[in-house]
Design a protein around this motif. Structure first.
Motif, PDB file in Angstrom:
ATOM      1  N   LEU A 155       1.176  26.207 -26.951  1.00  0.00           N
ATOM      2  CA  LEU A 155       2.503  25.300 -26.127  1.00  0.00           C
ATOM      3  C   LEU A 155       2.745  24.473 -26.255  1.00  0.00           C
ATOM      4  O   LEU A 155       2.861  23.704 -26.941  1.00  0.00           O
ATOM      5  CB  LEU A 155       0.535  25.559 -25.365  1.00  0.00           C
ATOM      6  CG  LEU A 155       1.025  24.671 -23.773  1.00  0.00           C
ATOM      7  CD1 LEU A 155       1.382  25.536 -22.743  1.00  0.00           C
ATOM      8  CD2 LEU A 155       0.030  23.710 -23.663  1.00  0.00           C
ATOM      9  N   SER A 156       4.176  24.100 -26.208  1.00  0.00           N
ATOM     10  CA  SER A 156       4.546  23.321 -26.534  1.00  0.00           C
ATOM     11  C   SER A 156       5.114  22.069 -25.568  1.00  0.00           C
ATOM     12  O   SER A 156       5.649  20.910 -26.466  1.00  0.00           O
ATOM     13  CB  SER A 156       6.366  24.025 -26.415  1.00  0.00           C
ATOM     14  OG  SER A 156       6.841  24.526 -25.249  1.00  0.00           O
ATOM     15  N   ASP A 157       4.984  21.917 -24.856  1.00  0.00           N
ATOM     16  CA  ASP A 157       5.512  20.730 -23.405  1.00  0.00           C
ATOM     17  C   ASP A 157       4.100  20.056 -23.520  1.00  0.00           C
ATOM     18  O   ASP A 157       2.977  20.203 -23.802  1.00  0.00           O
ATOM     19  CB  ASP A 157       5.922  21.825 -21.719  1.00  0.00           C
ATOM     20  CG  ASP A 157       5.755  20.544 -21.173  1.00  0.00           C
ATOM     21  OD1 ASP A 157       4.665  19.524 -20.876  1.00  0.00           O
ATOM     22  OD2 ASP A 157       6.805  19.911 -20.829  1.00  0.00           O
ATOM     23  N   VAL A 158       4.229  18.648 -23.819  1.00  0.00           N
ATOM     24  CA  VAL A 158       3.356  17.833 -23.976  1.00  0.00           C
ATOM     25  C   VAL A 158       2.399  17.583 -22.432  1.00  0.00           C
ATOM     26  O   VAL A 158       1.055  16.916 -22.454  1.00  0.00           O
ATOM     27  CB  VAL A 158       3.151  16.301 -24.311  1.00  0.00           C
ATOM     28  CG1 VAL A 158       4.028  16.388 -25.538  1.00  0.00           C
ATOM     29  CG2 VAL A 158       4.458  15.577 -23.180  1.00  0.00           C
ATOM     30  N   ARG A 159       3.329  17.638 -21.740  1.00  0.00           N
ATOM     31  CA  ARG A 159       2.740  17.385 -20.281  1.00  0.00           C
ATOM     32  C   ARG A 159       1.677  18.268 -19.302  1.00  0.00           C
ATOM     33  O   ARG A 159       0.462  18.399 -19.134  1.00  0.00           O
ATOM     34  CB  ARG A 159       3.747  16.357 -18.798  1.00  0.00           C
ATOM     35  CG  ARG A 159       3.912  15.647 -19.554  1.00  0.00           C
ATOM     36  CD  ARG A 159       5.610  14.908 -18.177  1.00  0.00           C
ATOM     37  NE  ARG A 159       5.575  13.584 -18.381  1.00  0.00           N
ATOM     38  CZ  ARG A 159       6.214  13.490 -18.042  1.00  0.00           C
ATOM     39  NH1 ARG A 159       7.314  14.049 -16.818  1.00  0.00           N
ATOM     40  NH2 ARG A 159       7.450  11.965 -18.300  1.00  0.00           N
ATOM     41  N   ASN A 160       2.273  19.758 -19.805  1.00  0.00           N
ATOM     42  CA  ASN A 160       1.360  20.783 -19.643  1.00  0.00           C
ATOM     43  C   ASN A 160       0.398  20.865 -20.420  1.00  0.00           C
ATOM     44  O   ASN A 160      -1.153  21.068 -20.327  1.00  0.00           O
ATOM     45  CB  ASN A 160       1.911  21.952 -20.045  1.00  0.00           C
ATOM     46  CG  ASN A 160       3.005  22.540 -19.148  1.00  0.00           C
ATOM     47  OD1 ASN A 160       2.810  22.062 -17.595  1.00  0.00           O
ATOM     48  ND2 ASN A 160       3.760  23.466 -19.313  1.00  0.00           N
ATOM     49  N   PHE A 161      -0.020  20.470 -22.086  1.00  0.00           N
ATOM     50  CA  PHE A 161      -0.920  20.420 -22.864  1.00  0.00           C
ATOM     51  C   PHE A 161      -1.879  19.472 -22.214  1.00  0.00           C
ATOM     52  O   PHE A 161      -3.271  19.251 -22.294  1.00  0.00           O
ATOM     53  CB  PHE A 161      -0.504  19.802 -23.876  1.00  0.00           C
ATOM     54  CG  PHE A 161      -1.198  19.599 -25.083  1.00  0.00           C
ATOM     55  CD1 PHE A 161      -2.652  20.489 -25.137  1.00  0.00           C
ATOM     56  CD2 PHE A 161      -1.159  19.065 -26.488  1.00  0.00           C
ATOM     57  CE1 PHE A 161      -3.155  20.232 -26.107  1.00  0.00           C
ATOM     58  CE2 PHE A 161      -2.483  19.136 -27.343  1.00  0.00           C
ATOM     59  CZ  PHE A 161      -3.492  20.115 -26.981  1.00  0.00           C
ATOM     60  N   SER A 181       2.876  23.712 -31.915  1.00  0.00           N
ATOM     61  CA  SER A 181       2.177  23.179 -31.215  1.00  0.00           C
ATOM     62  C   SER A 181       2.580  21.820 -30.432  1.00  0.00           C
ATOM     63  O   SER A 181       3.012  21.032 -31.309  1.00  0.00           O
ATOM     64  CB  SER A 181       0.795  23.597 -30.763  1.00  0.00           C
ATOM     65  OG  SER A 181       0.364  24.770 -31.848  1.00  0.00           O
ATOM     66  N   ALA A 182       2.484  21.535 -29.232  1.00  0.00           N
ATOM     67  CA  ALA A 182       2.757  20.491 -28.253  1.00  0.00           C
ATOM     68  C   ALA A 182       1.767  19.285 -28.813  1.00  0.00           C
ATOM     69  O   ALA A 182       0.607  19.371 -29.343  1.00  0.00           O
ATOM     70  CB  ALA A 182       2.623  20.474 -26.860  1.00  0.00           C
ATOM     71  N   PRO A 183       2.471  18.181 -29.645  1.00  0.00           N
ATOM     72  CA  PRO A 183       1.942  17.270 -30.605  1.00  0.00           C
ATOM     73  C   PRO A 183       0.703  16.179 -28.905  1.00  0.00           C
ATOM     74  O   PRO A 183       0.662  16.483 -28.012  1.00  0.00           O
ATOM     75  CB  PRO A 183       2.742  15.824 -30.728  1.00  0.00           C
ATOM     76  CG  PRO A 183       3.926  16.707 -29.922  1.00  0.00           C
ATOM     77  CD  PRO A 183       3.592  17.800 -29.432  1.00  0.00           C
ATOM     78  N   VAL A 184      -0.472  15.922 -30.247  1.00  0.00           N
ATOM     79  CA  VAL A 184      -1.381  15.164 -29.186  1.00  0.00           C
ATOM     80  C   VAL A 184      -0.747  13.063 -29.409  1.00  0.00           C
ATOM     81  O   VAL A 184      -1.595  12.680 -30.161  1.00  0.00           O
ATOM     82  CB  VAL A 184      -2.586  15.653 -30.095  1.00  0.00           C
ATOM     83  CG1 VAL A 184      -3.888  14.199 -28.550  1.00  0.00           C
ATOM     84  CG2 VAL A 184      -3.202  16.320 -29.490  1.00  0.00           C
ATOM     85  N   ASN A 185       0.196  13.411 -28.169  1.00  0.00           N
ATOM     86  CA  ASN A 185       0.900  11.703 -28.457  1.00  0.00           C
ATOM     87  C   ASN A 185       0.354  11.089 -26.765  1.00  0.00           C
ATOM     88  O   ASN A 185      -0.878  11.674 -26.599  1.00  0.00           O
ATOM     89  CB  ASN A 185       1.888  12.133 -28.833  1.00  0.00           C
ATOM     90  CG  ASN A 185       2.601  12.864 -27.329  1.00  0.00           C
ATOM     91  OD1 ASN A 185       2.142  13.489 -26.103  1.00  0.00           O
ATOM     92  ND2 ASN A 185       4.015  13.030 -27.707  1.00  0.00           N
TER      93      ASN A 185
END
Length: 245
Positions: free
Chosen positions: A105-111, A133-137
């Motif tokens: 999964l690549s989108d941080v908002r989706n994540f 993968s999308a980062p945990v930012n």
């Protein structure tokens, strides 16, 4: 990028890695050379830490023009959990295990939205891949409404590594995919399971689909051919809860 999440300078980054800090990503200046850089490069490769080669202008912005020596790193705001330990702890509890695997999964908002829903539905842990993968930012955490601090997140070298560990613990794998005729609502989710959600554009990869126990899809009654991944994930998780209540 918040200053509190950034460290700069090759030696500082080396010390952060050696002290066990979790680095989300390291930005390196193109053409960087020297003994200290090669020491850093070796540590980055050994730890499979995500890196990106960028122009010096970006490093200047990230470090707010401090002496970055051609290297800037972003520290993850959360500590990642050990998957093997999480599986053992979950199996020893009285609840039916429920894991969530995110296949690149690549989108941080989706994540972030998925983390929030996962925490609300009692997911035991979310599993992501170290690279791709999308980062945990800060954006992820904001979108998760702080759930990222409450729910264990495990990073693995490859999603297949997690699948082998889950299978060894007799946890069934359920892939959310449109590449099936089977409905989510026909799958028995009242057993130890791990739900696998794919990337926004490609879905669950074919190599992963070959390894799962069940494939399920949601009914789509309109003209749009797919749902947003965080919405689909919510549907899968709440159907699991419905069956278990």
């Amino acid at each position: 990028m918040e200053q509190s999440t950034v460290i700069f300078g090759i030696r500082a980054i080396i010390e952060a890695i050696e002290s066990g800090s979790t680095l989300e990503k390291v930005y390196l200046q193109k053409g960087l050379r020297g003994d200290l850089f090669f020491q850093l490069d070796k540590l980055l490769k050994k730890g499979k830490i995500s890196t990106s080669v960028v122009p010096v202008e970006k490093l200047n912005r990230l470090s707010k023009h401090n002496n970055h020596q051609g290297a800037v790193a972003k520290i993850s705001p959360v500590e990642f959990a050990n998957l093997e330990e999480i599986i053992e702890d979950t199996l020893s509890s009285n609840k039916t295990p429920l894991f969530l695997v995110l296949d690149q999964l690549s989108d941080v908002r989706n994540f972030g939205a998925i983390i929030r829903t996962a925490e609300c539905t009692g997911v035991d842990a979310i599993i992501i891949q170290k690279s791709g993968s999308a980062p945990v930012n800060s954006e992820t955490i904001k979108t998760s409404a702080g759930a990222a601090f409450k729910l264990p997140i495990c990073k693995v070298d490859h999603i297949k590594d997690a699948i082998f560990q889950l299978q060894a613990a007799d946890i069934k794998l359920v892939a959310a995919t449109e590449k099936t005729e089977d409905s989510l609502y026909d799958i028995d989710l009242n057993q130890p399971i791990a739900i696998i959600m794919g990337s926004e554009h490609k879905g669950v990869s074919n190599s992963i689909l070959k390894m799962v126990d069940y494939k399920g899809k949601l009914p789509l009654l309109g003209e749009i051919e797919s749902l947003n991944v965080s919405v689909a994930c919510g549907a899968f998780l709440y159907e699991t809860i419905r069956q278990r209540m």
